[in-house]
Design a protein around this motif. Structure first.
Motif, PDB file in Angstrom:
ATOM      1  N   TYR A   1       0.841  -1.198   0.000  1.00 36.57           N
ATOM      2  CA  TYR A   1       0.000   0.000   0.000  1.00 36.57           C
ATOM      3  C   TYR A   1       0.881   1.255   0.000  1.00 36.57           C
ATOM      4  N   PHE A   2       1.856   1.267   0.908  1.00 33.74           N
ATOM      5  CA  PHE A   2       2.714   2.442   1.051  1.00 33.74           C
ATOM      6  C   PHE A   2       3.505   2.711  -0.234  1.00 33.74           C
ATOM      7  N   VAL A   3       4.102   1.682  -0.818  1.00 32.43           N
ATOM      8  CA  VAL A   3       4.902   1.852  -2.036  1.00 32.43           C
ATOM      9  C   VAL A   3       4.022   2.357  -3.176  1.00 32.43           C
ATOM     10  N   THR A   4       2.805   1.850  -3.271  1.00 30.73           N
ATOM     11  CA  THR A   4       1.898   2.286  -4.339  1.00 30.73           C
ATOM     12  C   THR A   4       1.547   3.762  -4.191  1.00 30.73           C
TER      13      THR A   4
ATOM     14  N   LYS B 132       1.768   9.084  -5.855  1.00 25.14           N
ATOM     15  CA  LYS B 132       1.719  10.424  -5.251  1.00 25.14           C
ATOM     16  C   LYS B 132       0.272  10.902  -5.058  1.00 25.14           C
ATOM     17  N   SER B 133      -0.597   9.939  -4.800  1.00 23.02           N
ATOM     18  CA  SER B 133      -2.015  10.269  -4.626  1.00 23.02           C
ATOM     19  C   SER B 133      -2.719   9.098  -3.957  1.00 23.02           C
TER      20      SER B 133
ATOM     21  N   THR C   2       2.474  21.506  -1.850  1.00 22.91           N
ATOM     22  CA  THR C   2       1.726  22.170  -2.935  1.00 22.91           C
ATOM     23  C   THR C   2       1.567  21.278  -4.160  1.00 22.91           C
ATOM     24  N   LYS C   3       2.456  20.287  -4.296  1.00 23.51           N
ATOM     25  CA  LYS C   3       2.392  19.399  -5.462  1.00 23.51           C
ATOM     26  C   LYS C   3       1.637  18.110  -5.168  1.00 23.51           C
TER      27      LYS C   3
END
Length: 297
Positions: A8-11, A16-17, A52-53
């Motif tokens: 889960y964490f790696v995905t 990035k979302s 912000t990204k």
């Protein structure tokens, strides 16, 4: 902490979302958020932060991501190895190869099939230094036949043969009658060469540089077969590995030995050091070595 949480964490780190990761993992976004909260509680570190990204890894998150990726790769590779143990004699052998190996490799496989008739094969053309490394480390192939001098502590690189390069010319070219030729004699000829990123191109250009001459590169190609077709039409000359020309016969072309001590290459058999390889793969290794040694006698 378990494998599921790491995945889960790696995905999330890669996507990035949370929403994109949840969609990719086929779970709800609240469930994914809860799993990461529990993971951060267990590690006692904040692993992700919003900016912000979007999402970014914290310093601890970067380290955790690197180690999690390694653990997941090893776990997935272990599952592949266990599956292969179950399929001894009835599985699939995946081989990465360079184009010039296809002629002799298929002869080896033909004899190999007499002993292992139920084995299936996946053959993948794998070119480029990084692609060779990634295909082995990710267990996409059992081994690779390559001309890349791979330097990686996880990979065992075994030289299987060395060979010279030869010049391939059209039969109507006046130089086709020569017994040998120097690199400075083909500077006015239109040269057909592999595109950037190919080890064969690097080997050839290194030889020209060592000889102190600059070639006239007219065609850039990705497959040696294409180079041969262009030569057949009389549109240029090309430099190819000796083993490829030996088997890729054409009545319209002639090969000429090149008088250069700098123009040669080594072909390797590369495999992952710590990966379990089925007995059938080890037998194929032995058959390859036997075939090469017999041909070189």
């Amino acid at each position: 902490m378990d494998i599921r949480q790491l995945r889960y964490f790696v995905t999330i780190a890669e996507e990035k979302s949370y929403s994109k990761a949840a969609k990719s993992l086929h779970i709800s976004q609240p469930s994914l958020s809860n799993a990461i909260m529990k993971l951060e509680a267990e590690t006692k570190f904040q692993l992700l932060e919003r900016n912000t990204k979007g999402l970014a890894l914290t310093e601890a998150g970067q380290i955790f991501h690197m180690r999690s990726t390694e653990l997941l790769r090893k776990f997935d590779n272990m599952l592949k190895e266990l599956e292969e143990i179950r399929e001894v004699g009835n599985g699939t052998i995946s081989i990465g190869l360079i184009e010039s190996s296809k002629f002799w490799l298929f002869k080896v496989i033909k004899d190999f099939k007499k002993t292992f008739p139920t084995i299936h094969f996946q053959l993948k053309e794998i070119l480029g230094h990084q692609n060779v490394i990634e295909s082995l480390i990710n267990c996409d192939v059992h081994f690779t036949i390559t001309n890349q001098p791979v330097n990686n502590e996880e990979i065992n690189l075994i030289p299987i043969y060395s060979e010279k390069f030869v010049l391939l010319v059209n039969n109507h070219d006046p130089i086709s009658q020569q017994e040998k030729i120097a690199l400075n004699e083909i500077l006015t000829r239109d040269l057909i060469l592999s595109t950037s990123g190919f080890q064969t191109r690097k080997d050839i250009l290194d030889a020209f540089e060592q000889e102190g001459v600059k070639p006239n590169i007219y065609f850039e190609i990705e497959r040696l077969e294409t180079a041969c077709s262009i030569v057949e039409e009389g549109l240029g000359v090309t430099i190819l590995p000796e083993s490829y020309v030996r088997y890729a016969f054409s009545p319209h072309t002639t090969s000429i030995p090149i008088d250069s001590s700098f123009l040669s290459r080594t072909v390797y058999l590369a495999h992952l050091k710590d990966r379990y390889l089925p007995p059938a793969v080890h037998q194929l290794f032995a058959d390859i070595h036997q075939f090469i040694n017999y041909k070189n006698e």
